[in-house]
Each structure stands twice: as structure tokens, then as C-alpha cells.
Design a protein around this motif. Structure first.
Motif, mmCIF file in Angstrom:
data_model
loop_
_atom_site.group_PDB
_atom_site.id
_atom_site.type_symbol
_atom_site.label_atom_id
_atom_site.label_comp_id
_atom_site.label_asym_id
_atom_site.label_seq_id
_atom_site.Cartn_x
_atom_site.Cartn_y
_atom_site.Cartn_z
ATOM 1 N N LYS A 126 1.101 -0.940 0.257
ATOM 2 C CA LYS A 126 0.092 -0.006 -0.222
ATOM 3 C C LYS A 126 0.736 0.839 -0.247
ATOM 4 O O LYS A 126 0.426 2.476 0.656
ATOM 5 N N SER A 127 2.045 1.225 -0.962
ATOM 6 C CA SER A 127 2.907 2.273 -0.465
ATOM 7 C C SER A 127 3.213 2.445 -1.951
ATOM 8 O O SER A 127 3.141 1.761 -3.233
ATOM 9 N N ASP A 155 1.808 6.525 1.253
ATOM 10 C CA ASP A 155 1.250 5.224 1.019
ATOM 11 C C ASP A 155 0.129 5.978 -0.246
ATOM 12 O O ASP A 155 0.505 6.597 -0.603
#
Length: 243
Positions: A126-127, A155
Motif C-alpha cells: 500500500k505504498s 502511502d
């Protein structure tokens, strides 16, 4: 989906413009809004590609800029393409809510970014990772390719932008340890403190584990490197009568 089609069409039209080789610096700081608008009219703000993040609901629009007419009477013509970043910012767009967000409000050179990682840990999944620089390291009052890049992370909403590698070292490369939130990266350290990054400087390997919220650690610290160098000296540089 209609809104996505419109965005893609706009990006295609904008990216058809021919990119110029230089960016100008404004010499006169006391400009009114009308004068500022006249300068900005000479630039094309390019949203060069659409990057979807894992789904159609989150989109990254990288922003670059080109000068259309070669400058104005307010600009200096001595600031050329070595100052021109691949991207000077990114827009994070939420298709579902229509909200947009700039990655940063700090002047930043962004060379590249990567997302949608596979076979990684839950944090990197999720980056977004960036190769970017925001520090005038050589103190020439410019932000150019001569200043170092670092490894950054945020993020997928463009929040929590964080520098992972040392600010005074130039990022060379990085690799993600498969199925983890660990990153191994290599930098060029300004060992002689001459404000330059060249063959005279040390290449340093680091490991950072994002799951522990710890800072990057050197894989080979100064003591270990000296031990290896001394071993090389004894094995290869000192005459051995038995060989």
C-alpha cells in the motif's frame, strides 16, 4: 468510467506538445498577479501519464512543465535543462470521491516513482516509492541533478511522505527483499565532503525494515569495510614467498 476517459484524453493532448530544453528563473520577485499570469501562460503543465493504483479508484498524475515560447522579459536565460526535473510534483486523484492531493508543497525534483508492488509485505503493498531530491546540497541556490536524490515513500493516497535514505547521500539503486517490507539500497556518500558525488566517494549498502519503523542500517559499516580492505591487502598486495 466517463471521468477516467476524459482524464486520459486530456493527458494525451497535453503530452503531444513538444518539450523544450530549459526552464527559466524569474529575476524580478516584485510581480503582480497579472504579470505572474502572463509568465505562466508561456508554460504547458503536462500530466504525462495515468498510473492506476491497484484499482480504478486511485490515480497518480505526474506533473512536468515545458516552456512554450523560450522565456519572457522577467526570466533569466542561464538556467538550462540540468535544472529540469522529470516531475516536479504528483497529483493523487480519488476517482470515487473526486478529491485531489499534491504529494508535496516543498520544491522537489522527482526522477521516478513505483507502486503496485507484487510479492511484498503489507506496508509496501500500500505504498509508493520515489527517487527524488529536495535539498540544495551544494549550496548553489539551485535544485539540479548535481544535488543528491534519496529514496522516499508515501502511502497510496500521497500522505505520510518520508525520506528513507540519508539526505547527504545520492541514491544509486534499491531492491525489495521478496515477500517482506525490507528494502536494500545503495548510495554514494560524499566521503571527502567536497559537495560532489563522483568516483572518489564511497558506495554504501543499507537495509531498512519498514515493519519495525527503524532507520536504515549499513550492511557494511566502516569497521567491517576496513576489515575487508585489510584482508585484501594481506592476500593480494603483500608478497608471499609461498606463492
Amino acid at each position: 468510467m466517463k471521468s477516467i476517459s476524459i482524464i486520459i484524453l486530456m493527458l494525451t493532448l497535453l503530452s503531444c506538445n513538444k518539450r523544450q530544453d530549459r526552464i527559466q528563473i524569474i529575476e524580478d520577485k516584485n510581480l503582480n498577479q497579472k504579470q505572474i499570469d502572463s509568465i505562466l501562460d508561456e508554460y504547458h503543465f503536462e500530466y504525462s501519464r495515468v498510473v492506476f493504483i491497484d484499482s480504478l479508484e486511485k490515480v497518480i498524475l505526474p506533473i512536468s512543465t515545458q516552456n512554450a515560447s523560450g522565456g519572457s522579459r522577467y526570466t533569466s536565460k542561464s538556467y538550462y535543462a540540468d535544472s529540469y526535473p522529470n516531475y516536479w510534483n504528483l497529483i493523487f486523484y480519488d476517482v470515487k470521491t473526486g478529491k485531489t492531493k499534491l504529494l508535496t508543497k516543498k520544491k522537489t525534483r522527482i526522477s521516478d516513482f513505483t507502486t503496485n508492488f507484487k510479492n511484498v509485505g503489507p506496508i509496501l503493498k500500500k505504498s509508493v516509492l520515489y527517487r527524488a531530491g529536495d535539498t540544495d546540497y551544494n549550496l548553489d541556490k539551485k535544485l539540479t541533478y548535481l544535488d543528491p536524490e534519496q529514496l522516499f515513500i508515501s502511502d497510496i493516497d500521497g500522505n505520510k511522505l518520508l525520506r528513507l535514505s540519508p539526505v547527504d547521500e545520492n541514491l544509486i539503486e534499491y531492491e525489495i527483499v521478496p515477500n517482506t517490507d525490507k528494502i536494500i539500497f545503495r548510495t554514494l556518500r560524499d566521503s571527502n565532503r567536497d559537495k560532489k558525488f563522483d568516483e572518489k566517494d564511497d558506495k554504501v549498502w543499507y537495509l531498512i525494515d519498514l515493519s519495525t519503523a527503524s532507520k536504515a542500517i549499513e550492511i557494511l559499516n566502516q569497521e567491517k569495510r576496513k576489515e575487508i580492505e585489510n584482508l585484501y591487502f594481506k592476500q593480494w598486495l603483500v608478497k608471499n614467498d609461498k606463492q
